[in-house]
Write a protein that holds these residues in place. Structure first.
Motif, PDB file in Angstrom:
ATOM      1  N   LEU A 103       0.917  -1.170   0.083  1.00 10.89           N
ATOM      2  CA  LEU A 103       0.102   0.103   0.007  1.00 10.89           C
ATOM      3  C   LEU A 103       1.040   1.267   0.024  1.00 10.89           C
ATOM      4  N   ALA A 104       2.173   1.230   0.682  1.00 12.12           N
ATOM      5  CA  ALA A 104       2.748   2.209   0.666  1.00 12.12           C
ATOM      6  C   ALA A 104       3.385   2.555  -0.617  1.00 12.12           C
ATOM      7  N   VAL A 105       3.784   1.708  -1.565  1.00 10.54           N
ATOM      8  CA  VAL A 105       4.258   1.572  -2.835  1.00 10.54           C
ATOM      9  C   VAL A 105       2.971   2.301  -3.826  1.00 10.54           C
ATOM     10  N   VAL A 106       1.586   1.983  -3.571  1.00 14.13           N
ATOM     11  CA  VAL A 106       0.561   2.186  -4.074  1.00 14.13           C
ATOM     12  C   VAL A 106       0.547   3.890  -3.841  1.00 14.13           C
ATOM     13  N   LEU A 107       0.492   4.447  -2.714  1.00 14.60           N
ATOM     14  CA  LEU A 107       0.454   5.725  -2.276  1.00 14.60           C
ATOM     15  C   LEU A 107       1.620   6.314  -3.070  1.00 14.60           C
ATOM     16  N   ALA A 108       2.823   6.071  -2.801  1.00 14.75           N
ATOM     17  CA  ALA A 108       3.887   6.751  -3.625  1.00 14.75           C
ATOM     18  C   ALA A 108       3.721   6.974  -5.166  1.00 14.75           C
ATOM     19  N   ALA A 109       2.961   5.875  -5.739  1.00 15.08           N
ATOM     20  CA  ALA A 109       2.893   5.904  -7.202  1.00 15.08           C
ATOM     21  C   ALA A 109       1.701   6.895  -7.299  1.00 15.08           C
ATOM     22  N   ILE A 110       0.636   6.870  -6.572  1.00 10.09           N
ATOM     23  CA  ILE A 110      -0.422   7.847  -6.838  1.00 10.09           C
ATOM     24  C   ILE A 110       0.101   9.511  -6.609  1.00 10.09           C
ATOM     25  N   GLU A 111       0.939   9.620  -5.458  1.00  8.77           N
ATOM     26  CA  GLU A 111       1.421  10.941  -5.159  1.00  8.77           C
ATOM     27  C   GLU A 111       2.369  11.418  -6.349  1.00  8.77           C
ATOM     28  N   THR A 112       3.062  10.589  -6.768  1.00  9.83           N
ATOM     29  CA  THR A 112       4.101  11.004  -7.625  1.00  9.83           C
ATOM     30  C   THR A 112       3.411  11.549  -9.035  1.00  9.83           C
ATOM     31  N   HIS A 113       2.448  10.499  -9.412  1.00 10.90           N
ATOM     32  CA  HIS A 113       1.492  10.802 -10.698  1.00 10.90           C
ATOM     33  C   HIS A 113       0.620  12.347 -10.512  1.00 10.90           C
ATOM     34  N   THR A 114       0.275  12.310  -9.235  1.00  5.56           N
ATOM     35  CA  THR A 114      -0.575  13.692  -8.899  1.00  5.56           C
ATOM     36  C   THR A 114       0.178  14.605  -9.228  1.00  5.56           C
ATOM     37  N   ARG A 115       1.417  14.852  -8.535  1.00  4.74           N
ATOM     38  CA  ARG A 115       2.221  15.856  -8.832  1.00  4.74           C
ATOM     39  C   ARG A 115       2.804  16.027 -10.118  1.00  4.74           C
ATOM     40  N   ARG A 116       3.052  15.201 -10.743  1.00  2.62           N
ATOM     41  CA  ARG A 116       3.474  15.357 -12.261  1.00  2.62           C
ATOM     42  C   ARG A 116       2.302  15.786 -13.179  1.00  2.62           C
ATOM     43  N   THR A 117       1.059  15.380 -12.774  1.00  2.81           N
ATOM     44  CA  THR A 117      -0.146  15.909 -13.523  1.00  2.81           C
ATOM     45  C   THR A 117      -0.286  17.365 -13.250  1.00  2.81           C
ATOM     46  N   ALA A 118      -0.210  17.635 -12.016  1.00  2.00           N
ATOM     47  CA  ALA A 118      -0.303  19.224 -11.476  1.00  2.00           C
ATOM     48  C   ALA A 118       0.707  19.964 -12.550  1.00  2.00           C
ATOM     49  N   ALA A 119       1.972  19.412 -12.428  1.00  2.00           N
ATOM     50  CA  ALA A 119       2.880  20.176 -13.007  1.00  2.00           C
ATOM     51  C   ALA A 119       2.924  20.374 -14.506  1.00  2.00           C
ATOM     52  N   ALA A 120       2.248  19.289 -15.036  1.00  2.00           N
ATOM     53  CA  ALA A 120       2.111  19.286 -16.665  1.00  2.00           C
ATOM     54  C   ALA A 120       0.882  20.212 -16.775  1.00  2.00           C
ATOM     55  N   GLY A 121      -0.130  20.335 -15.853  1.00  2.00           N
ATOM     56  CA  GLY A 121      -1.476  21.348 -15.938  1.00  2.00           C
ATOM     57  C   GLY A 121      -0.825  22.397 -16.003  1.00  2.00           C
ATOM     58  N   ALA A 122      -0.154  22.920 -15.223  1.00  2.46           N
ATOM     59  CA  ALA A 122       0.306  24.338 -14.982  1.00  2.46           C
ATOM     60  C   ALA A 122       1.080  24.609 -16.176  1.00  2.46           C
ATOM     61  N   ALA A 123       1.999  23.854 -16.746  1.00  3.68           N
ATOM     62  CA  ALA A 123       2.934  24.010 -17.897  1.00  3.68           C
ATOM     63  C   ALA A 123       1.744  24.401 -19.106  1.00  3.68           C
ATOM     64  N   ALA A 124       0.902  23.558 -19.126  1.00 10.03           N
ATOM     65  CA  ALA A 124      -0.118  23.681 -20.273  1.00 10.03           C
ATOM     66  C   ALA A 124      -1.104  24.938 -20.111  1.00 10.03           C
ATOM     67  N   ALA A 125      -1.039  25.428 -18.978  1.00  7.69           N
ATOM     68  CA  ALA A 125      -1.891  26.558 -18.877  1.00  7.69           C
ATOM     69  C   ALA A 125      -1.030  27.797 -19.148  1.00  7.69           C
ATOM     70  N   ARG A 126       0.402  27.598 -18.985  1.00  9.48           N
ATOM     71  CA  ARG A 126       1.172  28.821 -19.407  1.00  9.48           C
ATOM     72  C   ARG A 126       1.392  28.891 -20.710  1.00  9.48           C
ATOM     73  N   GLY A 127       1.640  27.434 -21.311  1.00  8.41           N
ATOM     74  CA  GLY A 127       1.885  27.458 -22.793  1.00  8.41           C
ATOM     75  C   GLY A 127       1.258  27.114 -23.778  1.00  8.41           C
ATOM     76  N   GLY A 128      -0.074  26.733 -23.131  1.00  8.81           N
ATOM     77  CA  GLY A 128      -1.013  26.184 -23.957  1.00  8.81           C
ATOM     78  C   GLY A 128      -0.909  24.784 -24.625  1.00  8.81           C
ATOM     79  N   THR A 129       0.169  24.036 -24.269  1.00  7.15           N
ATOM     80  CA  THR A 129       0.218  22.778 -24.487  1.00  7.15           C
ATOM     81  C   THR A 129      -0.551  21.901 -23.890  1.00  7.15           C
ATOM     82  N   ASN A 130      -0.884  20.372 -24.452  1.00  6.81           N
ATOM     83  CA  ASN A 130      -1.597  19.379 -23.875  1.00  6.81           C
ATOM     84  C   ASN A 130      -0.726  18.633 -23.031  1.00  6.81           C
ATOM     85  N   ALA A 131      -1.550  18.618 -21.793  1.00  7.60           N
ATOM     86  CA  ALA A 131      -0.933  17.696 -20.706  1.00  7.60           C
ATOM     87  C   ALA A 131      -0.715  16.234 -21.137  1.00  7.60           C
ATOM     88  N   PRO A 132       0.450  15.551 -20.767  1.00  5.36           N
ATOM     89  CA  PRO A 132       0.288  14.173 -20.906  1.00  5.36           C
ATOM     90  C   PRO A 132      -0.788  13.520 -20.116  1.00  5.36           C
TER      91      PRO A 132
END
Length: 269
Positions: A209-238
């Motif tokens: 479960l700790a591994v699952v939590l770490a994977a979800i947390e990593t993905h959430t942060r990556r998605t948030a960063a990609a969303g912020a980059a898309a908002a700034r540059g108009g690119t599509n988030a992965p």
């Protein structure tokens, strides 16, 4: 109402199914042949003992059922209060609670009654089964198998008969979940034996479960960063390795699996 609204990656679903099977085997092997995940057997035992006038034996199963119900209520409360600080994605809270309870169970003295441990496992099983309901666009259960098997067989028949070849994706997805559950049960049986980890075997489930939590947390942060980059540059988030909340596969897309109706594969044993 769902605690999580975004579908899980198949690897996440498989890992959670491993934990589900593990915990069922754990309570059966290390704590007196009792299953804590699915409550069908407990309800049947209550009815049988009550019909035979064995009221004390019947009442012995009620705390386990009550702990499971309490876990369901707790998960729904989290879903209803997702706007509170720190609960915008209650998955973290659920996984942390599961990990904490399982670590605490591993640390209990051997003299503690089996009922206490079984109630604790039933509580976290209810949290998990309520929180994780979708793998991609397929409804499933991480702690029970009957519904998953039914959906697997239905999807496989439709795929192999040629009626709906897109069901191949659903069939393979559910096959992985069912095999993961069985594998987790096998590992749990071995690890929970008296000459192995015994009652402390829940530490292994907590680690997964700790591994699952770490994977979800990593993905959430990556998605948030990609969303912020898309908002700034108009690119599509992965899309990432776990499908985001607003992007489930469309049935119109080539090769997309037909969505399974809500509740299919989740009603369990």
């Amino acid at each position: 109402m769902r605690v999580r609204t975004r579908p899980e990656h198949p690897a996440t679903g498989a890992a959670l199914a491993v934990v589900g099977g593990f915990l069922d085997a754990y309570t059966f092997v290390a704590h007196g042949g009792v299953f804590a995940n699915a409550q069908t057997g407990n309800v049947v035992f209550v009815a049988i003992h009550a019909a035979e006038g064995q009221w004390a034996q019947a009442a012995g199963y009620l705390p386990i059922i009550g702990a499971f119900v309490l876990g369901l209520v707790a998960a729904e409360w989290l879903a209803a209060h997702r706007r509170l600080p720190g609960l915008d994605d209650p998955t973290r809270v659920v996984l942390l609670a599961e990990i904490a309870v399982l670590v605490a169970v591993a640390g209990l003295p051997r003299a503690v009654p089996t009922l206490v441990t079984t109630m604790a496992v039933a509580f976290v099983a209810a949290l998990q089964v309520t929180t994780f309901r979708l793998v991609r666009d397929t409804t499933y259960s991480t702690t029970m198998t009957t519904g998953n098997l039914r959906t697997l067989v239905t999807a496989a028949y439709e795929w192999l008969s040629g009626y709906d070849r897109t069901q191949r994706v659903v069939a393979l997805r559910l096959a992985v979940i069912v095999l993961a559950f069985a594998g987790g049960a096998g590992i749990g049986a071995v690890a929970s034996a008296p000459d192995a980890l015994g009652t402390r075997a829940t530490l292994l489930a907590a680690a997964v479960l700790a591994v699952v939590l770490a994977a979800i947390e990593t993905h959430t942060r990556r998605t948030a960063a990609a969303g912020a980059a898309a908002a700034r540059g108009g690119t599509n988030a992965p899309r990432g390795d776990i499908a985001p909340a607003d992007r489930a596969p469309s049935a119109a897309e080539p090769g997309a699996a037909r969505p399974v109706p809500a509740g299919v594969g989740a009603d369990g044993d």
